[in-house]
Enzyme design. Structure first.
Site, PDB file in Angstrom:
ATOM      1  N   GLU A 293       0.856  -1.185   0.000  1.00  0.00           N
ATOM      2  CA  GLU A 293       0.000   0.000   0.000  1.00  0.00           C
ATOM      3  C   GLU A 293       0.893   1.237   0.000  1.00  0.00           C
ATOM      4  OE1 GLU A 293      -3.664   1.824   2.656  1.00  0.00           O
ATOM      5  OE2 GLU A 293      -2.024   0.769   3.654  1.00  0.00           O
ATOM      6  N   LYS A 372     -10.620  -0.801  -1.302  1.00  0.00           N
ATOM      7  CA  LYS A 372     -10.720  -0.989   0.140  1.00  0.00           C
ATOM      8  C   LYS A 372     -12.113  -0.648   0.642  1.00  0.00           C
ATOM      9  CE  LYS A 372      -8.344   0.119   4.478  1.00  0.00           C
ATOM     10  NZ  LYS A 372      -7.336   0.971   5.134  1.00  0.00           N
ATOM     11  N   CYS A 463      -4.227  -3.102   4.395  1.00  0.00           N
ATOM     12  CA  CYS A 463      -3.843  -2.540   5.689  1.00  0.00           C
ATOM     13  C   CYS A 463      -4.695  -3.073   6.838  1.00  0.00           C
ATOM     14  CB  CYS A 463      -3.898  -1.014   5.614  1.00  0.00           C
ATOM     15  SG  CYS A 463      -3.000  -0.180   6.961  1.00  0.00           S
TER      16      CYS A 463
END
Length: 595
Positions: A293, A372, A463
């Site tokens: 990321e 995401k 994440c």
């Protein structure tokens, strides 16, 4: 011993004892947690709760107050990195950053006062089954306590690889239940009682009855853990993949005195160099190259009307480098970018940004992407618009709409010469993209295009998503993945314990799903984790370093696990049935008093 006991009783009456309890739980919890990982300390860490619950028994306001203070102390010790994050990410002054840490401890440490008040109430009203009450209240506080950075007592105990295997069935909550059961048993087995237990036959019988249930429960978890470990250790993989993780240590911003162009040029050259070095160490061509990321921050490799005209985020040289890496090694390249789109009719007001992962196949063609879904409050969005004025670095991201898996591909070669083929005798590199535009780069490799076939699918997580077990389960509707890939950027937290904690909290997903995990981070800690929750080859990257990690990972072919299918069914069922039982007892006690 009696004199020492008397002194301790006198000490319990002082305010210093309260502080002692805060520090006891805070320090021993930290020692049991990553990166110290002295897991055995988790069994005594809750003693601070039990001492204060006894001291202020039935005084619920005081229990709530002291529970909050334990939360603040716990956060100050274990999650001290919140200060660094608030300063680096939010650009807040040091004093404000400390206030943010204190607020986080008060709000997200609510599970501590929830436990203390419920434990004091039930143990006082029921007067028996105190061990089970401790487990019930611990489980209750874990399940309903709000958290921004979710951690559980079971995560601390899961440093024991055998106990951790039970996450496949009970999830982390089941291990948390065990922690409180065993901890309260040890608490009641303190040295003050040893003398009377040894010299009194009746006391020995009472003590044996008291420890029987906790001992059987602990034995069950150990036997179950050993069985599951042996079972999955003997499972043969159906195939293996050569994976290359690139950890570029990309900057958070370009404010180091150099020109932005100079900084980004150095980053892209570093990514290319690390990839080449990692491939050499691997000794063979990688099947999958994974970048983290924000490995290339602020830019997009997705060429659309929006990213080229509405918001100029598309950078053709970024697109070209990903294309070149795919073609140089005829490998899948999985990386992160910023994407944009309109939510509704095209207008500046409806423009939205997405934290996007995308895969390029071995021909460099853009394939599946994942946006995401679970965004981090205060990091990727603010709950209220006025808060953006306080932290202008906070993104304005929109959550993705789907839980989708990512397909990856294998090139089909017909001869060895074709496999080793490079166009015009040499591969293009990063520096060539300054003179070759993206169309020219693609044209250069046109003769090396080969047929590719879909080989399998993996589960993409960005994440923070990897530490959310219930969220990860939602991907089951998309199919049964072969492995997990987690792209992360922890650079906001600096060289603190956050990266170790993030890794440890996410590690259990490999056990819950029984799938290997590839974890690629921007600045550390990157690693491969097997389906037993072990670090493959005992290899991890460092913090704040630029390096590559090459490893062969295995693909396990198995049906979805119990946890994948049913989630936290066992903890919730245990909580519900025990709650019904206790409610019935309380009603009976109340009726007995009224009659």
């Amino acid at each position: 011993m009696d004199t020492l006991h008397h002194r301790f009783q006198q000490f319990q009456k002082t305010i210093w004892f309260n502080i002692f309890c805060y520090l006891w739980t805070g320090i021993f919890s930290f020692l049991a947690f990553a990166p110290v990982s002295l897991t055995h300390f988790v069994w005594i860490a809750p003693f601070g709760f039990f001492w204060l619950s006894l001291k202020y028994h039935g005084k619920y306001k005081k229990l709530f107050f002291h529970g909050l203070l334990i939360g603040v102390v716990f956060y100050a010790i274990s999650f001290h990195w919140i200060i660094h994050m608030a300063i680096t990410f939010g650009n807040f002054p040091y004093v404000v950053a400390i206030l943010i840490l204190l607020f986080a401890g008060l709000l997200f440490g609510l599970k501590f006062p929830i436990f203390m008040m419920s434990f004091s109430f039930l143990s006082g009203k029921i007067g028996r089954h105190s061990v089970w009450v401790a487990g019930f209240c611990g489980l209750l506080s874990e399940l309903i306590g709000p958290q921004l950075f979710p951690w559980y007592w079971g995560n601390l105990a899961a440093g024991n690889i055998i106990l951790a295997q039970n996450a496949e069935i009970t999830g982390v909550y089941g291990i948390s239940f065990l922690v409180f059961i065993v901890s309260y048993t040890l608490f009641q087995s303190n040295p003050w009682h040893w003398k009377e237990i040894i010299h009194s036959k009746e006391k020995r019988k009472q003590y044996l009855r008291f420890i029987t249930l906790p001992a059987l429960l602990l034995l069950t978890f150990i036997v179950s853990g050993i069985f599951l470990f042996k079972k999955w250790e003997n499972v043969k993989p159906v195939k293996s993949l050569n994976v290359l993780i690139v950890q570029p240590d990309a900057p958070l911003s370009f404010r180091d005195g150099r020109e932005i162009k100079e900084s980004i040029e150095a980053l892209m050259a570093r990514i290319e160099k690390l990839t080449d070095e990692g491939a050499v160490r691997l000794g063979k061509k990688p099947d999958l190259i994974v970048l983290p990321e924000a490995g290339v921050p602020f830019f997009s490799a997705h060429k659309t009307e929006i990213t080229t005209k509405v918001r100029r985020m598309y950078w053709d040289r970024f697109d070209s480098l990903m294309f070149l890496l795919a073609n140089r090694y005829k490998a899948n390249v999985f990386f992160n970018e910023i994407d944009a789109g309109f939510k509704g009719a095209p207008s500046p007001r409806n423009l939205r940004y997405y934290n996007n992962n995308v895969l390029y196949d071995p021909n460099g063609d853009r394939r599946d992407s994942y946006q995401k879904k679970f965004l981090l409050m205060f990091g990727e969005y603010m709950p209220f618009d006025f808060l953006y004025e306080l932290s202008q670095q906070t993104g304005r991201f929109e959550p993705g709409l789907t839980h989708n898996l990512i397909r990856y591909y294998t090139p089909r070669y017909y001869t060895l010469a074709e496999k080793e083929k490079s166009p015009k005798g040499r591969h293009l590199g990063w520096t060539d993209t300054e003179t070759f535009n993206h169309e020219a780069v693609r044209s250069y490799y046109e003769t090396t295009r080969t047929e590719v076939s879909e080989t399998g699918k993996f589960l993409p997580l960005i994440c923070y998503e990897v530490i959310l077990p219930e969220f990860v389960r939602e991907f089951r509707t998309a199919g049964n993945p072969e492995f997990i890939v987690n792209l992360t950027n922890d650079k906001w937290y600096g060289a603190t314990t956050e990266s170790d904690q993030h890794m440890e909290l996410g590690r259990l997903r490999s056990i819950e799903l029984r799938r290997w995990m590839v974890r690629s981070t921007n600045s550390g800690i990157s690693a491969n984790i097997d389906h037993l929750g072990r670090f493959v080859g005992n290899k991890k990257t460092g913090l704040m370093t630029a390096e590559a990690l090459s490893e062969t990972i295995d693909v396990i072919d198995s049906p979805p696990t119990f946890y994948t299918q049913y989630g936290n069914l066992i903890p919730w069922l245990m909580l519900f049935l025990t709650g019904i039982y206790y409610l019935n007892l309380l009603i009976g006690i109340r009726r007995g008093k009224s009659s």
